[in-house]
Design a protein around this motif. Structure first.
Motif, PDB file in Angstrom:
ATOM      1  N   GLU A 174      12.614 -95.533 -65.889  1.00  0.00           N
ATOM      2  CA  GLU A 174      13.511 -96.692 -65.775  1.00  0.00           C
ATOM      3  C   GLU A 174      13.935 -96.869 -64.325  1.00  0.00           C
ATOM      4  N   THR A 175      13.855 -98.113 -63.830  1.00  0.00           N
ATOM      5  CA  THR A 175      14.263 -98.390 -62.448  1.00  0.00           C
ATOM      6  C   THR A 175      15.765 -98.591 -62.336  1.00  0.00           C
ATOM      7  N   ASN A 176      16.422 -98.875 -63.450  1.00  0.00           N
ATOM      8  CA  ASN A 176      17.863 -99.137 -63.469  1.00  0.00           C
ATOM      9  C   ASN A 176      18.261-100.255 -62.514  1.00  0.00           C
ATOM     10  N   GLY A 177      17.566-101.360 -62.630  1.00  0.00           N
ATOM     11  CA  GLY A 177      17.894-102.538 -61.829  1.00  0.00           C
ATOM     12  C   GLY A 177      16.898-102.779 -60.711  1.00  0.00           C
ATOM     13  N   SER A 178      17.155-103.860 -59.952  1.00  0.00           N
ATOM     14  CA  SER A 178      16.188-104.283 -58.940  1.00  0.00           C
ATOM     15  C   SER A 178      16.299-103.534 -57.616  1.00  0.00           C
ATOM     16  N   ALA A 179      17.374-102.790 -57.412  1.00  0.00           N
ATOM     17  CA  ALA A 179      17.488-101.958 -56.205  1.00  0.00           C
ATOM     18  C   ALA A 179      16.878-100.594 -56.527  1.00  0.00           C
ATOM     19  N   VAL A 180      15.550-100.533 -56.543  1.00  0.00           N
ATOM     20  CA  VAL A 180      14.835 -99.323 -56.942  1.00  0.00           C
ATOM     21  C   VAL A 180      15.065 -98.241 -55.884  1.00  0.00           C
ATOM     22  N   SER A 181      15.609 -97.100 -56.320  1.00  0.00           N
ATOM     23  CA  SER A 181      15.942 -96.018 -55.382  1.00  0.00           C
ATOM     24  C   SER A 181      14.696 -95.300 -54.888  1.00  0.00           C
ATOM     25  N   SER A 182      14.838 -94.611 -53.767  1.00  0.00           N
ATOM     26  CA  SER A 182      13.707 -93.845 -53.219  1.00  0.00           C
ATOM     27  C   SER A 182      13.335 -92.701 -54.165  1.00  0.00           C
ATOM     28  N   GLU A 183      14.320 -92.149 -54.883  1.00  0.00           N
ATOM     29  CA  GLU A 183      14.038 -91.083 -55.858  1.00  0.00           C
ATOM     30  C   GLU A 183      13.171 -91.620 -57.000  1.00  0.00           C
ATOM     31  N   THR A 184      13.487 -92.830 -57.451  1.00  0.00           N
ATOM     32  CA  THR A 184      12.699 -93.444 -58.526  1.00  0.00           C
ATOM     33  C   THR A 184      11.281 -93.734 -58.040  1.00  0.00           C
ATOM     34  N   ILE A 185      11.149 -94.223 -56.817  1.00  0.00           N
ATOM     35  CA  ILE A 185       9.819 -94.483 -56.250  1.00  0.00           C
ATOM     36  C   ILE A 185       9.012 -93.187 -56.197  1.00  0.00           C
ATOM     37  N   GLU A 186       9.653 -92.078 -55.829  1.00  0.00           N
ATOM     38  CA  GLU A 186       8.951 -90.784 -55.780  1.00  0.00           C
ATOM     39  C   GLU A 186       8.483 -90.356 -57.171  1.00  0.00           C
ATOM     40  N   LYS A 187       9.326 -90.590 -58.190  1.00  0.00           N
ATOM     41  CA  LYS A 187       8.922 -90.276 -59.576  1.00  0.00           C
ATOM     42  C   LYS A 187       7.712 -91.109 -59.978  1.00  0.00           C
ATOM     43  N   ILE A 188       7.756 -92.388 -59.622  1.00  0.00           N
ATOM     44  CA  ILE A 188       6.657 -93.293 -59.968  1.00  0.00           C
ATOM     45  C   ILE A 188       5.383 -92.874 -59.225  1.00  0.00           C
ATOM     46  N   ARG A 189       5.522 -92.497 -57.966  1.00  0.00           N
ATOM     47  CA  ARG A 189       4.367 -92.044 -57.175  1.00  0.00           C
ATOM     48  C   ARG A 189       3.721 -90.815 -57.829  1.00  0.00           C
ATOM     49  N   LEU A 190       4.537 -89.860 -58.252  1.00  0.00           N
ATOM     50  CA  LEU A 190       4.028 -88.659 -58.918  1.00  0.00           C
ATOM     51  C   LEU A 190       3.356 -89.024 -60.245  1.00  0.00           C
ATOM     52  N   ALA A 191       3.990 -89.913 -60.995  1.00  0.00           N
ATOM     53  CA  ALA A 191       3.419 -90.364 -62.273  1.00  0.00           C
ATOM     54  C   ALA A 191       2.061 -91.021 -62.049  1.00  0.00           C
ATOM     55  N   GLN A 192       1.941 -91.826 -61.006  1.00  0.00           N
ATOM     56  CA  GLN A 192       0.682 -92.501 -60.697  1.00  0.00           C
ATOM     57  C   GLN A 192      -0.405 -91.468 -60.378  1.00  0.00           C
TER      58      GLN A 192
END
Length: 183
Positions: free
Chosen positions: A28-46
């Motif tokens: 979950e991005t929890n809104g449109s201000a996607v945090s750098s921590e969330t981006i890192e999770k998504i990068r790992l998932a990818q």
């Protein structure tokens, strides 16, 4: 139905709707201000399993989609129509309002966007087709996006998305013919 990829959604209600439709993991991005921590999770998932971005068909959803795709290349994209994203009663628009079948279909039709590809459909083609200017341009783009499963776009974004999804002239012409026939 089990999805191998991890699905990026906007919030908890979207996760709940996804889990009603199929067996899948979400971030979950929890809104449109996607945090750098969330981006890192998504990068790992990818890297590990692949990612499908599945956001609401509205401005904030497109903003999230754009940010995540810029930061994490190679993600797949799933789209839901505005019609399918509306609640039965009340206001709002979002994945959380979609039926399980609409969610499954959107995920089955997920595309990978390619950034560097040859232009097949030109701006001139879009203008000639009445997709950029004219009284019915917006409605035509919306329906074309539904048929091609690439989501709704404004005129400028349509050209880019057709290239990114590698939509060929034949598929474009067939979808456009259906749009015109339905008018």
């Amino acid at each position: 139905m089990r999805i191998k990829e991890i699905i990026v959604v906007e919030g908890k209600d979207d996760t709940t709707a996804i889990k009603r439709a199929l067996d899948a993991d979400t971030i979950e991005t929890n809104g449109s201000a996607v945090s750098s921590e969330t981006i890192e999770k998504i990068r790992l998932a990818q890297e590990k399993r692949g990612v499908i971005i599945f956001t609401d068909p509205d401005f904030p959803g497109e903003k999230i989609r754009k940010k995540v795709s810029e930061e994490v290349p190679g993600c797949k994209h799933a789209f839901i129509t505005k019609k399918d994203a509306r609640p039965v009663s009340g206001k709002g628009i979002g994945v959380e309002h979609a039926s399980p079948e609409s969610i499954r279909e959107a995920l089955r039709e997920a595309h990978t966007m390619e950034n560097e590809i040859e232009e097949v459909i030109t701006q001139e083609d879009l203008l000639t087709a009445g997709l950029i200017a004219g009284p019915r341009a917006k409605a035509r783009r919306e329906r074309l996006g539904e048929i091609l499963k690439i989501g709704y776009t404004n005129g400028k974004q349509l050209h880019k998305r057709l290239r990114m999804f590698q939509i060929d002239k034949e598929s474009f012409a067939k979808a456009l013919a259906q749009v015109v026939q339905e008018e």
